[in-house]
Scaffold this motif. Structure first.
Motif, mmCIF file in Angstrom:
data_model
loop_
_atom_site.group_PDB
_atom_site.id
_atom_site.type_symbol
_atom_site.label_atom_id
_atom_site.label_comp_id
_atom_site.label_asym_id
_atom_site.label_seq_id
_atom_site.Cartn_x
_atom_site.Cartn_y
_atom_site.Cartn_z
ATOM 1 N N ALA A 97 0.831 -1.202 0.000
ATOM 2 C CA ALA A 97 0.000 0.000 0.000
ATOM 3 C C ALA A 97 0.855 1.236 0.000
ATOM 4 O O ALA A 97 0.589 2.210 -0.747
ATOM 5 C CB ALA A 97 -0.900 -0.017 1.271
ATOM 6 N N ARG A 98 1.959 1.253 0.726
ATOM 7 C CA ARG A 98 2.851 2.398 0.794
ATOM 8 C C ARG A 98 3.492 2.679 -0.572
ATOM 9 O O ARG A 98 3.522 3.830 -1.055
ATOM 10 C CB ARG A 98 3.939 2.091 1.829
ATOM 11 N N GLN A 99 3.916 1.519 -1.117
ATOM 12 C CA GLN A 99 4.571 1.634 -2.456
ATOM 13 C C GLN A 99 3.601 2.204 -3.469
ATOM 14 O O GLN A 99 3.931 3.155 -4.205
ATOM 15 C CB GLN A 99 4.997 0.220 -2.891
ATOM 16 N N VAL A 100 2.338 1.607 -3.413
ATOM 17 C CA VAL A 100 1.310 2.057 -4.363
ATOM 18 C C VAL A 100 0.981 3.522 -4.121
ATOM 19 O O VAL A 100 0.910 4.318 -5.070
ATOM 20 C CB VAL A 100 0.028 1.175 -4.225
ATOM 21 N N ALA A 101 0.903 3.906 -2.860
ATOM 22 C CA ALA A 101 0.583 5.276 -2.506
ATOM 23 C C ALA A 101 1.677 6.207 -2.965
ATOM 24 O O ALA A 101 1.407 7.298 -3.540
ATOM 25 C CB ALA A 101 0.390 5.366 -0.971
ATOM 26 N N THR A 102 2.904 5.794 -2.732
ATOM 27 C CA THR A 102 4.047 6.611 -3.133
ATOM 28 C C THR A 102 4.050 6.791 -4.617
ATOM 29 O O THR A 102 4.168 7.932 -5.136
ATOM 30 C CB THR A 102 5.355 5.934 -2.676
ATOM 31 N N ALA A 149 11.247 12.460 -5.060
ATOM 32 C CA ALA A 149 10.903 11.107 -4.496
ATOM 33 C C ALA A 149 10.911 11.098 -2.992
ATOM 34 O O ALA A 149 10.002 10.550 -2.359
ATOM 35 C CB ALA A 149 11.903 10.061 -5.064
ATOM 36 N N ALA A 150 11.938 11.767 -2.393
ATOM 37 C CA ALA A 150 12.059 11.750 -0.912
ATOM 38 C C ALA A 150 10.900 12.503 -0.281
ATOM 39 O O ALA A 150 10.337 12.048 0.703
ATOM 40 C CB ALA A 150 13.412 12.394 -0.520
ATOM 41 N N ALA A 151 10.534 13.678 -0.913
ATOM 42 C CA ALA A 151 9.431 14.446 -0.332
ATOM 43 C C ALA A 151 8.122 13.679 -0.378
ATOM 44 O O ALA A 151 7.351 13.700 0.585
ATOM 45 C CB ALA A 151 9.305 15.795 -1.094
ATOM 46 N N VAL A 152 7.906 13.059 -1.583
ATOM 47 C CA VAL A 152 6.654 12.229 -1.698
ATOM 48 C C VAL A 152 6.582 11.136 -0.640
ATOM 49 O O VAL A 152 5.567 10.956 0.028
ATOM 50 C CB VAL A 152 6.559 11.600 -3.114
ATOM 51 N N ALA A 208 5.778 12.548 2.654
ATOM 52 C CA ALA A 208 4.361 12.907 2.766
ATOM 53 C C ALA A 208 3.471 11.710 2.951
ATOM 54 O O ALA A 208 2.545 11.728 3.778
ATOM 55 C CB ALA A 208 3.940 13.693 1.486
ATOM 56 N N VAL A 209 3.742 10.643 2.168
ATOM 57 C CA VAL A 209 2.936 9.394 2.300
ATOM 58 C C VAL A 209 3.037 8.820 3.703
ATOM 59 O O VAL A 209 2.042 8.469 4.316
ATOM 60 C CB VAL A 209 3.370 8.373 1.211
ATOM 61 N N ALA A 210 4.349 8.751 4.166
ATOM 62 C CA ALA A 210 4.548 8.212 5.526
ATOM 63 C C ALA A 210 3.793 9.039 6.541
ATOM 64 O O ALA A 210 3.184 8.516 7.470
ATOM 65 C CB ALA A 210 6.068 8.201 5.836
ATOM 66 N N ASP A 211 3.789 10.355 6.318
ATOM 67 C CA ASP A 211 3.071 11.247 7.196
ATOM 68 C C ASP A 211 1.567 10.942 7.201
ATOM 69 O O ASP A 211 0.941 10.869 8.248
ATOM 70 C CB ASP A 211 3.332 12.712 6.707
#
Lengths: 186, 286
Positions: free
Chosen positions: A152-157, A173-176, A179-182
């Motif tokens: 899900a994280r990968q897909v979200a990212t 990439a790092a910002a995205v 944000a996803v992790a957030d």
């Protein structure tokens, strides 16, 4: 004359003899001329009867009576013996019966205990298997969950990056990822 | 259940038939008695009653009755011996544990007299048992043999019973003196009576002691003789009465039954008195 006197004498003698023999009117019991005869034969009779009795009859009857008494006593003793034996046999029988009953109870208890222990063992084994299986299932679920979370994280990212790209921005990439992790944390 | 019913049904006719047969027999017997009375009681018989003829001692092989002559006394004494032998020896020859009829009677007689001697005369009189048994068996057999019609009754003679009683008397007296010495005279000295009375009682006791053999012998001979004489008297009436002879015949039947009883009772009385006298000899104290 002579013959007449002879007849008279004869008649007189006959009459005397008749009188002596009791003659029908007097008692023959008191005719003493027969006493010697009676006494002699009575003596013989008594001696013979006494000898018969004392030599043969009385010892024989006494022996028979004693023998019968002995037989009766023996039979009574034998009966007493047999009765005692019967009581003994009954006691032995009762004892054997009690023994057998105790043995049966013991065997039954043993069998019950054995079955109980086998049952306990089987239950424990089953419990252990169930626990194993439950643990395995939980592990599998956790793995699946973790995998799903990663996916899900990968897909979200990826989706976020694509959305950012599509909106015209260039996605760092790092910002995205941050944000996803957030978002996921929230 | 069914059987009982059957019996119930068939019983009354049987009873009735038996009753009828009994009546028929009774009348036949009565008719026979009457006819025989008419036929065999001619007037000449009259009242020819000789009740004492049956007691006559007759010599078989000579006219004279000597001491060693074979007489009807010899015959019937011999038969008494045979009867005793048959009952007590032949009857017990099987020595059965479970006795037959004859052996039972022999054992009964043995037990009867043995117990009598033991109970009446005491345990120390048992050695006289064969002697007393001899007296009893002889008297009882002679009495019963005497009840056979046409027989001769040896115990109806005073000569016979006097010898029996004298035997007992002398035996008792001799045994008394041998066992107790002069102490046997204590039998006549009634120590429980007051002293002044004792000599008088001693005389009475002495007389009664010497009268014993007389009463002992006459009791037996008298009873037997009287019974037999009565039978003969009634028989004479039966011969004389013709048509009504059945009356004395019934009387004879009754008296005969009584005589059977007397035959045993007199033997019993003689024996038990012997035991009583023997007890006096062995234990003379009053």
């Amino acid at each position: 004359m002579a013959s007449n006197t002879h007849d008279t004498a004869h008649d007189a003698a006959h009459g005397a003899a008749d009188a002596a023999h009791g003659g029908g009117s007097a008692m023959p019991q008191l005719d003493f001329s027969t006493f010697s005869n009676q006494i002699f034969w009575l003596a013989v009779t008594l001696v013979v009867i006494y000898l018969i009795l004392s030599r043969v009859a009385l010892p024989r009857i006494a022996a028979v009576l004693a023998e019968r008494q002995g037989t009766i006593t023996n039979d009574l003793a034998a009966a007493e013996d047999l009765k005692a034996k019967a009581v003994e046999a009954e006691n032995a029988y009762n004892k054997a019966l009690a023994d057998a009953r105790a043995e049966a109870q013991r065997i039954a208890a043993e069998a019950r205990a054995e079955i109980q222990s086998e049952l306990d063992e089987a239950i424990a084994k089953a419990d252990a298997e169930i626990a194993d299986k439950a643990a395995e299932s939980e592990k599998a679920i956790a793995e699946i969950r973790a995998e799903a979370a990663v996916t899900a994280r990968q897909v979200a990212t990826e989706t976020a990056a694509e959305i950012v790209n599509a909106l015209g921005g260039s996605a760092d990439a790092a910002a995205v990822e941050a944000a996803v992790a957030d978002q996921l944390k929230g | 259940m069914r059987k009982a019913g059957v019996i119930k049904v068939t019983d009354p006719p049987d009873d009735r038939r038996n009753e009828l047969m009994g009546k028929i027999y009774f009348w036949i017997v009565l008719a026979l008695v009457v006819v025989s009375g008419l036929l065999f009681a001619p007037e000449k018989a009259g009242l020819a009653i000789h009740p004492m003829d049956q007691f006559q001692v007759k010599s078989y092989f000579s006219d004279h009755v000597g001491m060693f002559s074979i007489t009807n006394v010899t015959l019937w004494l011999g038969l008494a011996v045979l009867a005793v032998f048959a009952l007590l020896v032949l009857g017990t020859s099987r020595r059965a544990i479970v006795p037959g009829r004859a052996q039972s009677v022999a054992e009964l007689a043995y037990g009867f007299i043995y117990k009598m001697v033991e109970d009446v005369a005491g345990k120390d009189a048992i050695k006289f048992f064969p002697y007393i048994m001899t007296l009893f068996m002889f008297i009882v057999m002679a009495n019963f043999l005497g009840l056979i019609p046409m027989s001769f009754t040896t115990t109806s003679h005073i000569a016979v019973t006097a010898i029996l009683a004298a035997l007992v008397f002398f035996t008792v007296t001799i045994v008394g003196f041998v066992k107790n010495g002069v102490g046997f005279l204590g039998l006549f000295w009634v120590s429980s009576a007051p002293l002044p009375l004792r000599p008088i009682l001693a005389i009475i006791e002495l007389i009664s002691y010497f009268v014993r053999p007389v009463s002992h012998s006459i009791r037996l001979a008298g009873n037997v003789m009287a019974g037999h004489a009565v039978l003969k008297v009634f028989a004479g009436f039966a011969g004389a009465l013709g048509l009504f002879s059945f009356l004395p015949i019934f009387a004879i039947t009754a008296v005969y039954a009584l005589e059977v009883l007397v035959a045993f009772i007199q033997a019993y009385v003689f024996t038990i008195l012997t035991c009583v006298y023997l007890k006096d000899a062995l234990h003379p104290s009053h």
